[in-house]
Design a protein around this motif. Structure first.
Motif, PDB file in Angstrom:
ATOM      1  N   GLN A 248       0.810  -1.224   0.000  1.00 18.20           N
ATOM      2  CA  GLN A 248       0.000   0.000   0.000  1.00 18.20           C
ATOM      3  C   GLN A 248       0.839   1.268   0.000  1.00 18.20           C
ATOM      4  O   GLN A 248       0.284   2.363  -0.060  1.00 18.20           O
ATOM      5  N   ASP A 249       2.153   1.150   0.064  1.00 20.45           N
ATOM      6  CA  ASP A 249       3.035   2.314   0.124  1.00 20.45           C
ATOM      7  C   ASP A 249       3.546   2.647  -1.274  1.00 20.45           C
ATOM      8  O   ASP A 249       4.369   1.914  -1.822  1.00 20.45           O
ATOM      9  N   PRO A 250       3.102   3.769  -1.873  1.00 28.97           N
ATOM     10  CA  PRO A 250       3.535   4.097  -3.243  1.00 28.97           C
ATOM     11  C   PRO A 250       5.021   4.412  -3.343  1.00 28.97           C
ATOM     12  O   PRO A 250       5.586   4.387  -4.426  1.00 28.97           O
ATOM     13  N   ARG A 251       5.675   4.681  -2.216  1.00 33.77           N
ATOM     14  CA  ARG A 251       7.116   4.931  -2.243  1.00 33.77           C
ATOM     15  C   ARG A 251       7.896   3.627  -2.378  1.00 33.77           C
ATOM     16  O   ARG A 251       9.052   3.634  -2.803  1.00 33.77           O
ATOM     17  N   LYS A 252       7.259   2.522  -2.020  1.00 38.00           N
ATOM     18  CA  LYS A 252       7.939   1.231  -2.048  1.00 38.00           C
ATOM     19  C   LYS A 252       7.422   0.303  -3.141  1.00 38.00           C
ATOM     20  O   LYS A 252       8.150  -0.578  -3.599  1.00 38.00           O
ATOM     21  N   THR A 253       6.164   0.486  -3.531  1.00 39.36           N
ATOM     22  CA  THR A 253       5.522  -0.493  -4.416  1.00 39.36           C
ATOM     23  C   THR A 253       4.928   0.160  -5.649  1.00 39.36           C
ATOM     24  O   THR A 253       4.292   1.211  -5.568  1.00 39.36           O
ATOM     25  N   ASP A 254       5.138  -0.488  -6.767  1.00 39.00           N
ATOM     26  CA  ASP A 254       4.533  -0.079  -8.040  1.00 39.00           C
ATOM     27  C   ASP A 254       3.805  -1.291  -8.605  1.00 39.00           C
ATOM     28  O   ASP A 254       4.429  -2.243  -9.079  1.00 39.00           O
ATOM     29  N   PHE A 255       2.486  -1.281  -8.515  1.00 37.92           N
ATOM     30  CA  PHE A 255       1.680  -2.371  -9.080  1.00 37.92           C
ATOM     31  C   PHE A 255       1.325  -1.986 -10.513  1.00 37.92           C
ATOM     32  O   PHE A 255       0.740  -0.926 -10.754  1.00 37.92           O
ATOM     33  N   ARG A 256       1.679  -2.851 -11.452  1.00 38.33           N
ATOM     34  CA  ARG A 256       1.455  -2.583 -12.869  1.00 38.33           C
ATOM     35  C   ARG A 256       0.453  -3.582 -13.428  1.00 38.33           C
ATOM     36  O   ARG A 256       0.670  -4.788 -13.353  1.00 38.33           O
TER      37      ARG A 256
END
Length: 363
Positions: A248-256
């Motif tokens: 849920q952290d956009p600084r750590k995760t990029d869901f494509r």
């Protein structure tokens, strides 16, 4: 040479490194090319000396074919020249160790009370098997209030938890299982919290009346085992919650999200985007794969790869028209997201040669 034959791609500049989060996840409907995108991204990431692990949780095990390498179930370096690691999680093998890493006997008799096949009720699929009566305690309407997610998904999650905080890797690229499986993994913390609470309620409710019935909960040793098993479940629930916080952290995760330019795939991707939004999982990129467009147009540079001949090939022209309609809808639907296109190739994307092209499209 036919209109879709692929020529040499030696002139393609393979991306060295990527501008992406610490965790990159590719998800979407099954069969749209998530494995290809994950492999291409991992290769590009590792080329700038970034220690990168690519993990597949899809039981199809196509990552080995895509990378043209023998990939085991534990993270292993598969390239000498770049720090590229890979692992294909084998859910069936992991189930043999206990789907969640918790021994079904660890609950000291309470597990049997919860259902005929231990705490998971009707077997590895989390539901009653064919021809079996539904478990009145562990079944859908039982005291556990619903079956556990499938054991294969739970096993994949249990192993994935071991990799997200592994200091050996600077980036983890994940080829997720198809849409529904991926999202069910994220429901486990609430499911397990509910399960632990109901186990404790059952033990308290029955302990007084069953004290004189030997074997129902076992002896003192079984009582200790039960406490240890419950503590294991609580610890696992905390670890899953930690994984969800990372996702849920956009600084750590990029869901494509990966899709193909077809109506059903667009609808499925729209549904996935809405569901991910409900889980507060950020989506920055949408990849449209297998587009019947000239590769030079997709890459924005002249490349020595033959594309479809829309002028002389009626099938190519009609198929391109269908895809354009889906592309227009996807561009409108995913406004605000970075939409990337990957062309359709005449040959299977396997090995570094074409993966470099895919990586260039995703860059």
């Amino acid at each position: 040479m036919s209109e879709l034959d692929v020529e040499a791609v030696d002139d393609i500049d393979a991306p060295a490194g990527i501008d992406a989060a610490e965790y990159v996840l590719y998800g979407g409907k099954g069969g749209v090319g998530k494995t290809t995108c994950a492999a291409a991204t991992a290769l590009a990431s590792a080329r700038d000396a970034t220690a990168t692990l690519v993990v597949s949780t899809d039981p199809a095990h196509s990552l080995s074919d895509t990378l043209d390498a023998d990939i085991p179930a534990t993270p292993t370096r598969i390239r000498e020249d770049i720090p590229l690691y890979a692992a294909e999680i084998d859910p069936e093998a992991a189930v043999g160790e206990g789907p969640l890493g918790v021994d079904e006997d660890a609950l000291g008799g309470v597990g049997e009370l919860l259902g005929g096949d231990g705490m998971f009720g009707g077997g590895a699929g989390g539901a009653a098997g064919a021809g079996q009566a539904e478990d009145p305690i562990g079944g859908e309407d039982g005291l556990l209030g619903g079956s556990m997610p499938g054991a294969d998904e739970a096993a994949a999650l249990r192993l994935l938890l071991d990799y997200v905080d592994d200091d050996r890797f600077d980036r983890v690229v994940i080829d997720t299982a198809p849409t529904g499986h991926t999202l069910r993994l994220l429901e486990l913390p609430e499911t397990m919290d509910s399960m632990v609470g109901k186990i404790l309620q059952l033990r308290e409710r029955f302990s007084g009346m069953m004290d004189n019935l030997t074997g129902m909960f076992g002896g003192d040793d079984d009582e200790v085992d039960a406490e240890a098993g419950i503590e294991d479940l609580r610890e696992l629930s905390d670890r899953i919650e930690h994984l969800r916080s990372i996702l849920q952290d956009p600084r750590k995760t990029d869901f494509r999200i990966v899709m193909v330019p077809e109506e059903l795939s667009v609808v499925e991707s729209e549904r996935l985007l809405a569901q991910l939004d409900e889980f507060n999982i950020p989506v920055s990129t949408v990849v449209v794969n297998r587009v019947m467009q000239d590769p030079s147009e997709v890459l924005g540079e002249d490349v020595d790869i033959a594309g479809p001949n829309h002028a002389d090939c009626e099938f190519c022209a009609r198929r391109w028209q269908v895809q354009q309609d889906a592309l227009a809808r996807s561009q409108d639907m995913f406004r605000g997201h970075d939409v990337r296109r990957v062309p359709l190739f005449a040959e299977e994307v396997r090995g570094e040669r074409l993966l470099s092209v895919v990586a260039a499209c995703l860059d």
